[in-house]
Design a protein around this motif. Structure first.
Motif, short mmCIF file in Angstrom:
data_model
loop_
_atom_site.label_atom_id
_atom_site.label_comp_id
_atom_site.label_asym_id
_atom_site.label_seq_id
_atom_site.Cartn_x
_atom_site.Cartn_y
_atom_site.Cartn_z
N GLN A 30 -4.07 24.38 -3.86
CA GLN A 30 -2.92 24.08 -4.20
C GLN A 30 -2.29 22.91 -3.58
N ALA A 31 -1.77 21.98 -4.31
CA ALA A 31 -1.16 20.69 -3.58
C ALA A 31 0.50 20.86 -4.16
N SER A 32 1.26 21.14 -3.51
CA SER A 32 2.50 21.39 -3.89
C SER A 32 3.22 19.91 -3.48
N ASP A 33 2.84 19.01 -2.43
CA ASP A 33 3.48 17.92 -1.91
C ASP A 33 3.25 16.83 -2.97
N PRO A 34 4.37 16.34 -3.56
CA PRO A 34 3.70 15.23 -4.23
C PRO A 34 3.28 13.93 -3.59
N SER A 35 3.35 13.88 -2.32
CA SER A 35 3.10 12.84 -1.49
C SER A 35 1.46 12.91 -1.32
N GLY A 154 -1.32 21.20 -13.32
CA GLY A 154 -1.40 22.10 -11.80
C GLY A 154 -2.69 22.90 -11.56
N THR A 155 -2.78 24.10 -11.31
CA THR A 155 -3.82 24.77 -10.80
C THR A 155 -4.37 25.70 -12.01
N HIS A 168 1.80 26.39 -17.77
CA HIS A 168 0.87 25.79 -16.76
C HIS A 168 1.73 25.43 -15.49
N GLY A 169 0.91 25.23 -14.28
CA GLY A 169 1.55 24.88 -13.18
C GLY A 169 1.82 23.55 -12.92
N THR A 170 2.41 22.82 -11.88
CA THR A 170 2.64 21.62 -11.71
C THR A 170 2.46 21.10 -10.28
N HIS A 171 1.84 20.03 -10.00
CA HIS A 171 1.93 19.71 -8.46
C HIS A 171 3.34 19.08 -8.26
N TYR A 188 5.81 26.78 -10.53
CA TYR A 188 5.14 26.41 -9.63
C TYR A 188 3.95 26.90 -9.60
N ASN A 189 2.98 26.21 -8.81
CA ASN A 189 1.43 26.42 -8.92
C ASN A 189 1.29 28.15 -8.41
N GLU A 190 1.97 28.51 -7.23
CA GLU A 190 1.62 29.90 -7.05
C GLU A 190 2.28 30.76 -7.83
N HIS A 191 3.22 30.42 -8.65
CA HIS A 191 3.70 31.35 -9.97
C HIS A 191 2.69 31.40 -10.94
N ILE A 192 2.28 30.32 -11.46
CA ILE A 192 1.32 30.34 -12.41
C ILE A 192 0.18 31.03 -11.91
N SER A 193 -0.21 30.78 -10.65
CA SER A 193 -1.51 31.73 -10.31
C SER A 193 -1.38 33.08 -10.43
N GLU A 194 -0.05 33.35 -10.19
CA GLU A 194 0.26 34.98 -10.13
C GLU A 194 0.12 35.56 -11.78
N LEU A 195 0.84 34.62 -12.36
CA LEU A 195 0.89 35.16 -14.00
C LEU A 195 -0.48 35.02 -14.39
#
Length: 208
Positions: A30-35, A154-155, A168-171, A188-195
């Protein structure tokens, strides 16, 4: 921006477990930092969100709900997406669990679809291609983006019974809590992963 947390709510059957729609592919980091995203791709797919007027009820409406007004049963679990409060609610089958997540919602009313559908596929590490209408509006967009940190999905993604619609997730974490999508619901990626781990093919989905 909505606080990057989810909530676990007790029900009358006791306290619930845990805190806070395609083709399978390997799990991705998971890459949550847009940079961390390729700058050229990010500039096209993730422009700075437009300022929005205040949404007085957004914070106060981000609260738990009961499933009974929306579903006749919890067979296969149930997902409720409230586009007004920009929140996604999940109930496990038999009230085994409940989650509440902040979400992104479609940019405009014209892009917003409401009603009942279900999860028809689950994809870990999804690839993405713009729909014909997206490509018409944005001809500069690439025809396909493979799984990875540039991918708008996302992931993980839950594919819905409506063509082109997904949860879906988003980076790009700036999108969450905003009107920022072309029709899908983002987490958030961590939330879609859990769902993703809790929902199944056949889970009921209702968008209101």
């Amino acid at each position: 921006m909505a606080k990057k947390t989810s909530f676990t709510i007790p029900t009358r059957r006791g306290f619930l477990a845990g805190g806070a729609a395609a083709i399978g592919a390997p799990a991705l980091g998971q890459a949550s930092d847009p940079s961390a995203i390729d700058p050229e791709t990010a500039a096209v797919l993730y422009p700075d969100p437009e300022p929005e007027p205040a949404v007085p009820r957004n914070i106060s409406s981000f609260r738990s709900k009961q499933w009974q007004p929306y579903f006749s049963s919890l067979r296969n679990g149930a997902i409720l997406v409230d586009t007004q409060s920009r929140a996604l609610h999940y109930w496990g089958e038999g009230e085994s669990s409940y989650r509440l997540y902040p979400s992104s919602v479609p940019l405009t009313e014209e892009m917003t679809r409401r009603g009942r559908t279900s999860v028809i596929q689950k994809v870990e590490g999804p690839g993405w291609a713009p729909t014909p209408s997206m490509k018409k509006r944005n001809p500069e967009w690439p025809d396909y983006i493979p799984p990875g940190p540039n991918n708008p999905l996302g992931t993980h993604a839950l594919y819905l019974g409506w063509k082109y619609y997904r949860i879906h997730g988003t980076h790009d974490t700036r999108k969450i809590g905003r009107k920022s999508s072309n029709g899908c619901i983002g987490l958030y990626n961590e939330h879609i992963s859990e769902l993703f781990g809790m929902a199944k093919v056949g889970t009921q989905v209702l968008l209101i």
